[in-house]
Design a protein around this motif. Structure first.
Motif, PDB file in Angstrom:
ATOM      1  N   ALA A   1       0.825  -1.208   0.000  1.00 12.46           N
ATOM      2  CA  ALA A   1       0.000   0.000   0.000  1.00 12.46           C
ATOM      3  C   ALA A   1       0.860   1.260   0.000  1.00 12.46           C
ATOM      4  CB  ALA A   1      -0.935  -0.012   1.211  1.00 12.46           C
ATOM      5  N   ASP A   2       1.954   1.249   0.771  1.00 11.01           N
ATOM      6  CA  ASP A   2       2.863   2.402   0.780  1.00 11.01           C
ATOM      7  C   ASP A   2       3.461   2.624  -0.605  1.00 11.01           C
ATOM      8  OD1 ASP A   2       2.405   2.779   3.474  1.00 11.01           O
ATOM      9  OD2 ASP A   2       4.191   1.683   4.116  1.00 11.01           O
ATOM     10  N   ASP A   3       3.841   1.545  -1.259  1.00  9.56           N
ATOM     11  CA  ASP A   3       4.405   1.649  -2.602  1.00  9.56           C
ATOM     12  C   ASP A   3       3.391   2.233  -3.573  1.00  9.56           C
ATOM     13  OD1 ASP A   3       6.697   1.024  -4.357  1.00  9.56           O
ATOM     14  OD2 ASP A   3       5.308  -0.382  -5.300  1.00  9.56           O
ATOM     15  N   PHE A   4       2.137   1.832  -3.418  1.00 13.27           N
ATOM     16  CA  PHE A   4       1.057   2.368  -4.255  1.00 13.27           C
ATOM     17  C   PHE A   4       0.915   3.867  -4.046  1.00 13.27           C
ATOM     18  CE2 PHE A   4      -3.369   3.568  -4.915  1.00 13.27           C
ATOM     19  CZ  PHE A   4      -3.661   3.015  -6.150  1.00 13.27           C
ATOM     20  N   VAL A   5       0.966   4.334  -2.795  1.00 13.89           N
ATOM     21  CA  VAL A   5       0.823   5.757  -2.488  1.00 13.89           C
ATOM     22  C   VAL A   5       1.956   6.559  -3.121  1.00 13.89           C
ATOM     23  CG1 VAL A   5       0.871   7.467  -0.630  1.00 13.89           C
ATOM     24  CG2 VAL A   5      -0.478   5.375  -0.362  1.00 13.89           C
ATOM     25  N   LEU A   6       3.177   6.092  -2.965  1.00  8.06           N
ATOM     26  CA  LEU A   6       4.329   6.822  -3.506  1.00  8.06           C
ATOM     27  C   LEU A   6       4.294   6.864  -5.026  1.00  8.06           C
ATOM     28  CD1 LEU A   6       7.209   5.610  -1.158  1.00  8.06           C
ATOM     29  CD2 LEU A   6       5.788   7.658  -0.970  1.00  8.06           C
ATOM     30  N   ASN A   7       3.753   5.828  -5.657  1.00  7.84           N
ATOM     31  CA  ASN A   7       3.643   5.815  -7.113  1.00  7.84           C
ATOM     32  C   ASN A   7       2.593   6.782  -7.630  1.00  7.84           C
ATOM     33  OD1 ASN A   7       5.662   3.896  -7.476  1.00  7.84           O
ATOM     34  ND2 ASN A   7       4.234   2.168  -7.384  1.00  7.84           N
ATOM     35  N   GLN A   8       1.746   7.308  -6.722  1.00  4.27           N
ATOM     36  CA  GLN A   8       0.755   8.306  -7.107  1.00  4.27           C
ATOM     37  C   GLN A   8       1.348   9.714  -7.120  1.00  4.27           C
ATOM     38  OE1 GLN A   8      -2.400   7.300  -8.125  1.00  4.27           O
ATOM     39  NE2 GLN A   8      -1.376   5.300  -7.893  1.00  4.27           N
ATOM     40  N   GLY A   9       2.639   9.825  -6.833  1.00  3.53           N
ATOM     41  CA  GLY A   9       3.300  11.119  -6.880  1.00  3.53           C
ATOM     42  C   GLY A   9       3.336  11.859  -5.562  1.00  3.53           C
ATOM     43  N   ILE A  10       2.893  11.213  -4.466  1.00  2.83           N
ATOM     44  CA  ILE A  10       2.917  11.856  -3.151  1.00  2.83           C
ATOM     45  C   ILE A  10       4.354  11.905  -2.644  1.00  2.83           C
ATOM     46  CG2 ILE A  10       2.145  11.624  -0.746  1.00  2.83           C
ATOM     47  CD1 ILE A  10      -0.430  10.412  -1.817  1.00  2.83           C
ATOM     48  N   ASP A  11       4.746  13.039  -2.069  1.00  2.00           N
ATOM     49  CA  ASP A  11       6.099  13.225  -1.590  1.00  2.00           C
ATOM     50  C   ASP A  11       6.418  12.214  -0.484  1.00  2.00           C
ATOM     51  OD1 ASP A  11       8.593  15.028  -1.427  1.00  2.00           O
ATOM     52  OD2 ASP A  11       7.904  14.945   0.649  1.00  2.00           O
ATOM     53  N   ALA A  12       7.531  11.495  -0.648  1.00  4.91           N
ATOM     54  CA  ALA A  12       7.879  10.428   0.285  1.00  4.91           C
ATOM     55  C   ALA A  12       8.149  10.970   1.684  1.00  4.91           C
ATOM     56  CB  ALA A  12       9.094   9.661  -0.230  1.00  4.91           C
ATOM     57  N   THR A  13       8.839  12.112   1.770  1.00  7.70           N
ATOM     58  CA  THR A  13       9.167  12.677   3.085  1.00  7.70           C
ATOM     59  C   THR A  13       7.912  13.083   3.836  1.00  7.70           C
ATOM     60  OG1 THR A  13      11.291  13.482   2.242  1.00  7.70           O
ATOM     61  CG2 THR A  13      10.470  14.450   4.293  1.00  7.70           C
ATOM     62  N   GLN A  14       6.993  13.755   3.150  1.00  4.62           N
ATOM     63  CA  GLN A  14       5.753  14.173   3.793  1.00  4.62           C
ATOM     64  C   GLN A  14       4.908  12.964   4.211  1.00  4.62           C
ATOM     65  OE1 GLN A  14       4.926  17.311   4.640  1.00  4.62           O
ATOM     66  NE2 GLN A  14       6.959  17.902   3.865  1.00  4.62           N
ATOM     67  N   TYR A  15       4.924  11.956   3.386  1.00  2.00           N
ATOM     68  CA  TYR A  15       4.158  10.759   3.706  1.00  2.00           C
ATOM     69  C   TYR A  15       4.731  10.054   4.921  1.00  2.00           C
ATOM     70  CZ  TYR A  15       1.910   6.200   3.072  1.00  2.00           C
ATOM     71  OH  TYR A  15       1.185   5.046   3.258  1.00  2.00           O
TER      72      TYR A  15
END
Length: 422
Positions: free
Chosen positions: A211-225
């Protein structure tokens, strides 16, 4: 009962070996979906493999150690055990079965309570249908979670942190709830196996990685996430059967986001399981009856009606388990013969004085005319007890012979007799 306990033991050994391999070799390679399917498929295979009838001509861990230790366990050619005791003793197999059922019931109760809690929350929140999921908005402070197609999220969290919804949508689209349901059933079945519980936690962690990988692939900033994960890390773990955003092992999740996936060829490491599981199956295989040419090498106990060796000119005897129509004793099966032997057995006084006890395993042949011949001691304790067991079996009344393709055949029969002092 004994058949189930033996199956339970074999499946738990195979699951333990598979889970240990997975935790040591595959848990950190970054192939989340592949590892997830491997964990589920491997667990299912470990439950199916013990159902195969695998036999070997050499002694195995099962035939030499496990089967003799399990009072009443089935021998390779029969399910009957004759048991003579100097004093009454508890039925340990029944006690083990009761303990297993109680443990499974308690575990199932925990899961039922978790499911009921989720069901109540879903009922008390209005669901909004979206493409692929149903969104339930909670007005009170509650950790977000997903179950099947339903997502529960706090109304304020949805407005302030849209990444949470993206994360839960990933759980729904990947079908993680189905994994957890299957894993929960496995832990109910194998509640006593600690590695099964550890691998269930590992499966939940794989869900979070995916699920985390899916979120990051949506363009969400990794640091903020990652900062959001830290902020939401302190939360209540409400439902055992749900995927929640506030999942434990936060450090592992952040590390995995920063880890480069290993080469795809690392997936081939799963092939190492083939020789590993094959070896385990051989160790747990039953030992088939000795070939006819080896019978003469076994210890022979003289008997009143058939102490002589088997006539080598006779047709080869068929193992009991391979006979189409099983031999019958006085209209009953092997258990009736076990009862008859038990009535005839006497615990020798000298054996009581010397405190001799244990299992004597005999082998004999049921001839085409129903007579019993060739009584041999396959595994003995002491001549005193060996002779007593062989004496009774040698005096067996006539059997109804076994049949293959409509023709009577000679049937070789392994029969255990347990002498126990209490």
């Amino acid at each position: 009962m004994n058949t189930f306990l033996i199956y339970l033991l074999k499946s738990s050994v195979l699951l333990g070996i598979f889970d240990a391999f997975f935790l040591l070799v595959m848990r950190r390679d970054g192939h989340f979906r592949f590892n997830r399917f491997t964990l589920l498929a491997g667990s299912a295979l470990c439950l199916l493999l013990p159902l195969l009838q695998i036999r070997t001509s050499v002694p195995t861990v099962y035939s030499e150690w496990i089967a003799p230790a399990m009072v009443g366990a089935a021998e390779p050619a029969a399910d009957a055990l004759s048991h003579v005791s100097h004093a009454s003793s508890p039925d340990w197999m029944a006690l083990l079965l009761i303990a297993y059922v109680v443990g499974a019931g308690v575990t199932l109760g925990f899961y039922a309570r978790s499911y009921w809690g989720m069901f109540r929350m879903l009922r008390h929140t209005t669901g909004e249908r979206h493409s692929g999921y149903v969104l339930h908005l909670a007005d009170r402070e509650t950790p977000s979670f997903s179950w099947m197609r339903h997502i529960v999220i706090n109304r304020d969290d949805l407005a302030r942190y849209p990444a949470i919804l993206t994360h839960e949508r990933a759980h729904v689209s990947c079908g993680h709830s189905h994994d957890l349901l299957l894993s929960s059933l496995l832990t109910v079945f194998q509640w006593f196996n600690p590695l099964v519980w550890i691998c269930q936690a590992e499966l939940k962690l794989l869900h979070e990685y995916e699920a985390d990988d899916f979120v990051l692939n949506q363009g969400i900033d990794a640091t903020q996430y990652q900062l959001l994960l830290v902020k939401k890390a302190v939360g209540e773990k409400r439902f055992l059967l749900a995927n929640g955003f506030n999942h434990a092992q936060l450090k592992n999740r952040i590390i995995m986001m920063q880890t480069t996936k290993k080469a795809a060829w690392r997936k081939l490491s799963v092939l190492l399981l083939i020789p590993l599981m094959a070896g385990a199956l051989l160790l747990l295989a039953e030992c088939k009856p000795a070939p006819k040419e080896d019978v003469s090498a076994m210890e022979e106990v003289p008997s009143d009606n058939t102490g002589s060796a088997i006539d080598m000119d006779k047709p080869e005897a068929v193992p009991f388990s391979e006979v189409e129509t099983k031999p019958m004793f006085q209209g009953g099966d092997a258990n009736k013969f076990s009862n008859w032997v038990n009535e005839q057995l006497n615990y020798p006084e000298e054996a009581i004085v010397r405190e001799l006890q244990g299992r004597v395993t005999l082998q004999f042949t049921i001839e085409k005319d129903g007579s019993v011949t060739g009584v041999k001691v396959l595994r003995g304790i002491d001549p005193i007890l060996d002779n007593e067991a062989a004496r009774v079996v040698s005096q067996s009344p006539m059997w109804t012979p076994g049949y293959v393709n409509g023709e009577p055949v000679r049937v070789v029969f392994n029969f255990p007799v347990l002498f126990q002092l209490k």
